[in-house]
Design a protein around this motif. Structure first.
Motif, PDB file in Angstrom:
ATOM      1  N   ALA A 121     -23.246 -71.595   0.988  1.00  0.00           N
ATOM      2  CA  ALA A 121     -24.401 -71.446   1.916  1.00  0.00           C
ATOM      3  C   ALA A 121     -23.775 -71.603   3.391  1.00  0.00           C
ATOM      4  O   ALA A 121     -23.932 -70.761   4.230  1.00  0.00           O
ATOM      5  CB  ALA A 121     -25.358 -72.318   1.739  1.00  0.00           C
ATOM      6  N   ASN A 122     -22.846 -72.581   3.444  1.00  0.00           N
ATOM      7  CA  ASN A 122     -22.271 -72.992   4.743  1.00  0.00           C
ATOM      8  C   ASN A 122     -21.357 -71.845   5.286  1.00  0.00           C
ATOM      9  O   ASN A 122     -21.180 -71.409   6.474  1.00  0.00           O
ATOM     10  CB  ASN A 122     -21.524 -74.260   4.679  1.00  0.00           C
ATOM     11  N   ALA A 123     -20.509 -71.274   4.092  1.00  0.00           N
ATOM     12  CA  ALA A 123     -19.763 -70.018   4.570  1.00  0.00           C
ATOM     13  C   ALA A 123     -20.480 -69.072   5.089  1.00  0.00           C
ATOM     14  O   ALA A 123     -20.203 -68.302   5.867  1.00  0.00           O
ATOM     15  CB  ALA A 123     -18.766 -69.835   3.187  1.00  0.00           C
ATOM     16  N   LEU A 124     -21.598 -68.734   4.421  1.00  0.00           N
ATOM     17  CA  LEU A 124     -22.494 -67.598   5.042  1.00  0.00           C
ATOM     18  C   LEU A 124     -22.984 -67.801   6.346  1.00  0.00           C
ATOM     19  O   LEU A 124     -22.976 -66.997   7.307  1.00  0.00           O
ATOM     20  CB  LEU A 124     -23.623 -67.661   4.122  1.00  0.00           C
ATOM     21  N   VAL A 125     -23.472 -69.042   6.672  1.00  0.00           N
ATOM     22  CA  VAL A 125     -23.675 -69.507   8.143  1.00  0.00           C
ATOM     23  C   VAL A 125     -22.974 -69.386   9.079  1.00  0.00           C
ATOM     24  O   VAL A 125     -23.040 -68.866  10.117  1.00  0.00           O
ATOM     25  CB  VAL A 125     -24.373 -70.897   7.980  1.00  0.00           C
ATOM     26  N   GLU A 126     -21.514 -69.868   8.889  1.00  0.00           N
ATOM     27  CA  GLU A 126     -20.609 -69.818   9.784  1.00  0.00           C
ATOM     28  C   GLU A 126     -19.919 -68.321   9.852  1.00  0.00           C
ATOM     29  O   GLU A 126     -19.752 -67.977  10.756  1.00  0.00           O
ATOM     30  CB  GLU A 126     -19.380 -70.687   9.031  1.00  0.00           C
ATOM     31  N   ILE A 149     -31.340 -72.592   1.357  1.00  0.00           N
ATOM     32  CA  ILE A 149     -30.662 -73.186   0.523  1.00  0.00           C
ATOM     33  C   ILE A 149     -30.052 -74.478   0.627  1.00  0.00           C
ATOM     34  O   ILE A 149     -30.122 -75.482  -0.280  1.00  0.00           O
ATOM     35  CB  ILE A 149     -29.512 -72.123  -0.050  1.00  0.00           C
ATOM     36  N   ARG A 150     -29.345 -74.581   1.828  1.00  0.00           N
ATOM     37  CA  ARG A 150     -28.658 -75.810   2.269  1.00  0.00           C
ATOM     38  C   ARG A 150     -29.750 -77.013   2.071  1.00  0.00           C
ATOM     39  O   ARG A 150     -29.411 -77.924   1.794  1.00  0.00           O
ATOM     40  CB  ARG A 150     -28.120 -75.529   3.535  1.00  0.00           C
ATOM     41  N   ALA A 151     -30.872 -76.769   2.806  1.00  0.00           N
ATOM     42  CA  ALA A 151     -31.712 -77.721   2.996  1.00  0.00           C
ATOM     43  C   ALA A 151     -32.495 -77.944   1.514  1.00  0.00           C
ATOM     44  O   ALA A 151     -32.591 -79.190   1.280  1.00  0.00           O
ATOM     45  CB  ALA A 151     -32.963 -77.159   3.888  1.00  0.00           C
ATOM     46  N   PHE A 152     -32.670 -77.043   0.866  1.00  0.00           N
ATOM     47  CA  PHE A 152     -33.169 -77.237  -0.667  1.00  0.00           C
ATOM     48  C   PHE A 152     -32.387 -78.228  -1.375  1.00  0.00           C
ATOM     49  O   PHE A 152     -32.829 -78.862  -2.151  1.00  0.00           O
ATOM     50  CB  PHE A 152     -33.256 -75.811  -1.080  1.00  0.00           C
ATOM     51  N   LEU A 153     -30.976 -77.572  -1.378  1.00  0.00           N
ATOM     52  CA  LEU A 153     -30.289 -78.368  -2.338  1.00  0.00           C
ATOM     53  C   LEU A 153     -29.923 -80.052  -1.849  1.00  0.00           C
ATOM     54  O   LEU A 153     -30.154 -81.015  -2.778  1.00  0.00           O
ATOM     55  CB  LEU A 153     -28.723 -77.766  -2.543  1.00  0.00           C
ATOM     56  N   HIS A 154     -29.891 -80.204  -0.531  1.00  0.00           N
ATOM     57  CA  HIS A 154     -29.769 -81.481   0.044  1.00  0.00           C
ATOM     58  C   HIS A 154     -30.942 -82.338  -0.249  1.00  0.00           C
ATOM     59  O   HIS A 154     -31.097 -83.675  -0.453  1.00  0.00           O
ATOM     60  CB  HIS A 154     -29.608 -81.534   1.572  1.00  0.00           C
ATOM     61  N   PHE A 155     -32.235 -81.724  -0.327  1.00  0.00           N
ATOM     62  CA  PHE A 155     -33.598 -82.262  -0.858  1.00  0.00           C
ATOM     63  C   PHE A 155     -33.382 -83.037  -2.028  1.00  0.00           C
ATOM     64  O   PHE A 155     -33.922 -84.035  -2.316  1.00  0.00           O
ATOM     65  CB  PHE A 155     -34.498 -81.372  -0.616  1.00  0.00           C
ATOM     66  N   SER A 192     -34.707 -79.903  10.155  1.00  0.00           N
ATOM     67  CA  SER A 192     -34.002 -79.353  11.399  1.00  0.00           C
ATOM     68  C   SER A 192     -33.592 -77.847  10.701  1.00  0.00           C
ATOM     69  O   SER A 192     -33.892 -76.818  11.207  1.00  0.00           O
ATOM     70  CB  SER A 192     -32.809 -79.843  11.980  1.00  0.00           C
ATOM     71  N   ASP A 193     -32.966 -77.782   9.567  1.00  0.00           N
ATOM     72  CA  ASP A 193     -32.549 -76.683   8.839  1.00  0.00           C
ATOM     73  C   ASP A 193     -33.660 -75.807   8.467  1.00  0.00           C
ATOM     74  O   ASP A 193     -33.716 -74.474   8.570  1.00  0.00           O
ATOM     75  CB  ASP A 193     -31.714 -76.993   7.608  1.00  0.00           C
ATOM     76  N   LEU A 194     -34.821 -76.351   7.853  1.00  0.00           N
ATOM     77  CA  LEU A 194     -36.071 -75.474   7.732  1.00  0.00           C
ATOM     78  C   LEU A 194     -36.647 -75.018   8.750  1.00  0.00           C
ATOM     79  O   LEU A 194     -37.161 -73.958   8.499  1.00  0.00           O
ATOM     80  CB  LEU A 194     -36.907 -76.509   6.840  1.00  0.00           C
ATOM     81  N   ILE A 195     -36.608 -75.702   9.756  1.00  0.00           N
ATOM     82  CA  ILE A 195     -37.181 -75.217  11.115  1.00  0.00           C
ATOM     83  C   ILE A 195     -36.415 -74.028  11.669  1.00  0.00           C
ATOM     84  O   ILE A 195     -37.098 -72.760  11.831  1.00  0.00           O
ATOM     85  CB  ILE A 195     -37.288 -76.180  12.005  1.00  0.00           C
ATOM     86  N   ALA A 217     -42.015 -69.605   2.355  1.00  0.00           N
ATOM     87  CA  ALA A 217     -41.099 -70.642   1.545  1.00  0.00           C
ATOM     88  C   ALA A 217     -40.540 -71.759   2.131  1.00  0.00           C
ATOM     89  O   ALA A 217     -40.591 -72.986   1.741  1.00  0.00           O
ATOM     90  CB  ALA A 217     -40.060 -69.718   0.597  1.00  0.00           C
ATOM     91  N   ALA A 218     -40.012 -71.256   3.480  1.00  0.00           N
ATOM     92  CA  ALA A 218     -39.511 -72.364   4.393  1.00  0.00           C
ATOM     93  C   ALA A 218     -40.421 -73.385   4.681  1.00  0.00           C
ATOM     94  O   ALA A 218     -40.307 -74.572   4.510  1.00  0.00           O
ATOM     95  CB  ALA A 218     -38.572 -71.772   5.612  1.00  0.00           C
TER      96      ALA A 218
END
Length: 460
Positions: A121-126, A149-155, A192-195, A217-218
């Protein structure tokens, strides 16, 4: 932080995603070498393929998979939902018996897969931050989904392991020595990621059947995060915006609640191929007596009130003529034939009613809390409740969380944990229970590779 997949593949190829995860869900021809990097972000189709591959991997393996590696089974066994009948002393059995050690292979796999998916997911963002693609709407949507996805998995990671690294980069020099982030800061990062994701995502879904996260969903995941972070006023505000959108009326026919066409579904995972059935159905429906893997605990089954239609619709049973066993029957089609009519549901509107009911109760708005609680009860065929004191309302909400979301991705365990009830309920049914079991161990191999992950969680 040094992950095995990272050390073997990512260091040289950024992140090589296995082609086996793409199946027919992707429906895009992919490059043979890699799915992230400069080449991907010159073409929206390959960027889309990289994103879809993450979903495929999440569906097939890891925390939200419906098989024995996923939270529905593992944390259902860890809490008071499931009895385990599988192989004694197996990795799954260690969850059931509360005998997990730091070298547990399922714990290690859970951690590693989650961070590999976060890396992708980070690779996509970057990549999308520097892309040459000039289709801004498409860039925003894909980036929004990656942030979601990044926020979801960290949750899930923070609720399983406590303090964890919040990884927002693909830089190996950073990730190989990253330390753990405090829980409140992790929640702030998730929020922050979800916002940001909410701002980027459209209301309309990509494709059919709500298989891709949208703006709502967000917001749904944001509302859950606010509740877990004790930000009740914010949770009420966000939930209300989703409910008032009118996009997700509760599914009144409980037999249809877990079909891919359910009106209440906010986000679900595609089955991969149209003839595939959900892993939940394959794993949870027993094929023999006694069950070969698991059953619902009788105490849970007996907790349904007379007339609760969820028991009839969502609880199955088998018998050998003498004994009877119950099992989760939310997903019903375990045999692959024809076209799949069930996808794995991750977010649904009923959760938001219970989030708001709990948040209202915590802020003293008991009348509004009971009104939301009764939406869930009435849908189950139960009469409305009349409650006037905070503790009675909260107890009623807790019970509805239990009966509405049993066998769904560890909801029950996370609820027991955040309500500080695990130590009251589990010792009498889990001889191996220890107070330190509130957190899983940081995988032993990860600490060996990165000593910044120390100290280990207590008890391990």
């Amino acid at each position: 932080m040094k992950y095995r997949a990272t050390r073997l593949k990512v260091l040289f190829l950024l992140f090589s995603i296995t082609m086996g995860g793409c199946d027919q869900y992707t429906e895009i021809d992919l490059p043979n070498d890699r799915l992230t990097g400069e080449a991907v972000f010159k073409d929206p189709l390959t960027a889309e393929a990289a994103l879809l591959d993450i979903y495929a991997n999440m569906r097939q393996r890891g925390m939200i998979a419906g098989d024995l590696s996923g939270l529905s089974i593992l944390m259902g066994s860890y809490s008071d939902e499931l009895d385990y009948y599988g192989v004694p002393n197996s990795s799954v059995d260690t969850f059931y018996s509360h005998s997990i050690i730091a070298s547990n292979d399922l714990v290690a796999t859970m951690w590693e897969l989650a961070y590999n998916q976060i890396y992708a997911a980070n690779a996509l963002v970057e990549g999308l931050d520097t892309t040459e693609i000039n289709e801004q709407e498409e860039i925003n949507r894909i980036k929004g989904e990656a942030l979601f996805i990044r926020a979801f998995l960290h949750f899930y990671l923070v609720n399983l392991f406590g303090e964890i690294p919040y990884v927002t980069t693909t830089a190996y020099t950073v990730n190989s020595t990253i330390g753990r982030t405090g829980i409140s800061e992790v929640y702030d990062n998730i929020i922050s990621d979800l916002i940001k994701a909410e701002e980027l995502l459209p209301v309309d879904y990509k494709g059919s059947f709500h298989t891709r996260p949208n703006k709502m969903a967000a917001r749904a995941l944001l509302a859950r995060t606010y509740l877990y972070a004790d930000k009740n006023t914010e949770a009420v505000r966000v939930v209300t915006s989703v409910i008032n959108s009118g996009l997700y009326p509760p599914e009144m026919n409980l037999e249809k609640a877990f079909l891919k066409t359910s009106s209440a579904t906010i986000w679900q995972l595609h089955s991969g191929e149209e003839q595939k059935k959900t892993l939940e159905a394959i794993t949870m429906i027993p094929s023999a007596t006694p069950p070969d893997i698991l059953s619902l605990r009788e105490e849970l089954v007996s907790s349904f009130e007379t007339g609760d239609m969820r028991k009839q619709a969502w609880v199955g049973s088998i018998s050998d003529g003498t004994d009877i066993w119950y099992y989760p029957y939310k997903y019903k089609n375990e045999n692959p034939s024809g076209t799949a009519d069930e996808y794995s549901i991750i977010l649904r509107i009923e959760e938001l009613y219970l989030i708001r009911a709990e948040a209202y109760a915590q802020t003293g708005n008991l009348q509004a809390a009971v009104a939301d609680l009764n939406v869930i009860r009435n849908r189950a065929g139960l009469q409305s409740m009349q409650l006037s004191d905070e503790q009675s309302v909260l107890n009623a909400v807790i019970e509805q969380w239990r009966l509405e979301f049993f066998s769904e991705m560890g909801h029950r365990w996370f609820d027991l944990k955040r309500w500080n009830m695990a130590g009251q309920i589990l010792p009498s049914i889990k001889p191996g229970w220890r107070e330190t079991d509130m957190l899983l161990p940081i995988p032993e191999n990860e600490i060996i590779l990165n000593d910044q992950l120390q100290p280990q969680n207590p008890g391990y």
